[in-house]
Design a protein around this motif. Sequence first.
Motif, PDB file in Angstrom:
ATOM      1  N   PRO A 172       0.838  -1.198   0.000  1.00 37.70           N
ATOM      2  CA  PRO A 172       0.000   0.000   0.000  1.00 37.70           C
ATOM      3  C   PRO A 172       0.874   1.250   0.000  1.00 37.70           C
ATOM      4  CG  PRO A 172       0.164  -0.868   2.206  1.00 37.70           C
ATOM      5  CD  PRO A 172       0.898  -1.836   1.310  1.00 37.70           C
ATOM      6  N   PRO A 173       0.310   2.421  -0.236  1.00 35.36           N
ATOM      7  CA  PRO A 173       1.131   3.637  -0.152  1.00 35.36           C
ATOM      8  C   PRO A 173       1.615   3.827   1.270  1.00 35.36           C
ATOM      9  CG  PRO A 173      -1.203   4.200  -0.308  1.00 35.36           C
ATOM     10  CD  PRO A 173      -1.084   2.727  -0.579  1.00 35.36           C
ATOM     11  N   PRO A 174       2.780   4.415   1.461  1.00 34.11           N
ATOM     12  CA  PRO A 174       3.297   4.621   2.823  1.00 34.11           C
ATOM     13  C   PRO A 174       2.378   5.555   3.599  1.00 34.11           C
ATOM     14  CG  PRO A 174       4.605   5.838   1.214  1.00 34.11           C
ATOM     15  CD  PRO A 174       3.692   4.940   0.430  1.00 34.11           C
ATOM     16  N   PRO A 175       2.303   5.394   4.900  1.00 34.95           N
ATOM     17  CA  PRO A 175       1.421   6.245   5.706  1.00 34.95           C
ATOM     18  C   PRO A 175       1.918   7.687   5.699  1.00 34.95           C
ATOM     19  CG  PRO A 175       2.836   4.937   7.117  1.00 34.95           C
ATOM     20  CD  PRO A 175       3.057   4.434   5.720  1.00 34.95           C
ATOM     21  N   PRO A 176       1.000   8.653   5.781  1.00 38.42           N
ATOM     22  CA  PRO A 176       1.437  10.055   5.821  1.00 38.42           C
ATOM     23  C   PRO A 176       2.172  10.344   7.121  1.00 38.42           C
ATOM     24  CG  PRO A 176      -0.921   9.902   6.264  1.00 38.42           C
ATOM     25  CD  PRO A 176      -0.468   8.524   5.858  1.00 38.42           C
ATOM     26  N   PRO A 177       3.113  11.261   7.102  1.00 33.80           N
ATOM     27  CA  PRO A 177       3.858  11.565   8.322  1.00 33.80           C
ATOM     28  C   PRO A 177       3.011  12.364   9.308  1.00 33.80           C
ATOM     29  CG  PRO A 177       4.492  13.073   6.591  1.00 33.80           C
ATOM     30  CD  PRO A 177       3.564  12.066   5.953  1.00 33.80           C
ATOM     31  N   CYS A 178       3.486  12.457  10.530  1.00 36.13           N
ATOM     32  CA  CYS A 178       2.834  13.250  11.570  1.00 36.13           C
ATOM     33  C   CYS A 178       3.576  14.579  11.704  1.00 36.13           C
ATOM     34  CB  CYS A 178       2.882  12.525  12.916  1.00 36.13           C
ATOM     35  SG  CYS A 178       2.603  10.741  12.857  1.00 36.13           S
ATOM     36  N   PHE A 179       2.828  15.647  11.897  1.00 36.98           N
ATOM     37  CA  PHE A 179       3.397  16.941  12.256  1.00 36.98           C
ATOM     38  C   PHE A 179       2.884  17.252  13.662  1.00 36.98           C
ATOM     39  CE2 PHE A 179       3.448  16.839   7.678  1.00 36.98           C
ATOM     40  CZ  PHE A 179       4.680  17.387   7.354  1.00 36.98           C
TER      41      PHE A 179
END
Length: 358
Positions: free
Chosen positions: A192-199
Amino acid sequence: MISQLKIIIRLFLAFFLCLFLPASCIDKLDFVGDTQEGQLVIYGLLTNIVERQVVNVSRTSAFGLGPTGVQNAEVSLLTSSGERYSYILRGIGEYVLEGFGASEDESYAIEVTVDQKVYRSRFEKMPKMLAEDVLSFEFKNEPFRTESPESVFTVYSETTLPSSQDPIYLRWMLEETYIWPLTYLPGTGFPPPPPPPCFISDVIEPNRLNLFDGSSTNTRKGNFVLGKRKVDNSFLYPFFVSVKQLSINREAYEYWGKIRIVVNNRGSLFDTPPAPVFGNISNVEDREETVLGYFEVAKTKVTRIYTTRADVPFYLVDPCQYFPNKPDDSYASECKSCEARAQGRRWTNDAPVWWKFD
C-alpha cells in the motif's frame, strides 16, 4: 489535547500561600483574599494576525488540580465602535473566533456570560510597535531539569528595538513543530502507499514567562534566552521553533510581571492560587467578585528557525527504523500511530503552510 492557551491558563493557578512571601512583595502584588474552588478564570488573547482567536473559560478546582473548562458560556468580542463578534465553543472551555485580526484603530474587550452573570474586560488598544528578532540555537550538555548534565536545546534571540522613543513592552511564546514519519510496514502482497507523516506541535517551556520592558533601557538591542528543552529523538528529522513576539501594553506587562514574581519565588505553575493577582476582567454587577484572568490585545509577529539531524551533536536512536525481518507487531505504537506518538500534543497529517527548509 492541551492547546497553548490552555497551558497559559495554568499561569493563573501558579500562586502559593502569600503569607510565605515578604510583606513588601505582598503589597506589590495587590493580593486579595484567598482563592476559592469554583472561581472563574478567563484568559483571552487577540492579535493582529488574521487567525483563530481564542478565549478560555474555566473554574478553579481543588488544590493541586487544574481548572475545569466551562462549557455553557457565551463569549463575545466587543469593539469601541459598537460591533460584536461571537466566539464558538470548540473544545473543553475553549471558545474561538475564526479568521479575525485586530486593527490598530479599534479598542477591544471581551464579554463572557456564565450562569446569567456577565463578565467584561476593560477595552484594550493594540500597540503599534514591534521589535526585530534574530533567532539562533545551541545544543550542549548542561543541567536543566536535574542536577546532572543533560543534552539541551536552547533558543536565543538578538532583539532590536524600534528607533522610536515610545515605550515598548514585549512578551514571547515558543512552539515546536516536528515531523515524525510512521514506519512503512508493507506486509504481504502489493504494498500500500506509505502512511502520511505526523506533524506534532507543542509549547516549549510553558512555565517560562519571557518579558522585556523596552522603556527601562537605553540600548536598542538585547540578547535573550527564550526557551530550552531536552534533546530527544524528536530532533531526528526537521524540527521547527516558532517564536511569537507579542507587543503588549504596560498594564499587561505589569500583570505578567507580577505573576512571574510569584512563580519565581515559589517555583510551581500548577497549583490553585490561594491569592490572585488583579486582572482586567470583572463581574459587571458585582465588582467584589474575584475573577482570575486577563484579556490582552497584542501586535504580533512570528519568526521561525529550524534544525536538522546534521545540527545535533549527540547520537540519536531511531526507534522506528524499518528492518525487513522484524515482525510488524514488535514496533512500538509510536511507530504506527500519530496519536500514540503525540501523547496528547496537537498533531496533523498536513504540513503547515510555512513548512519549508533548505
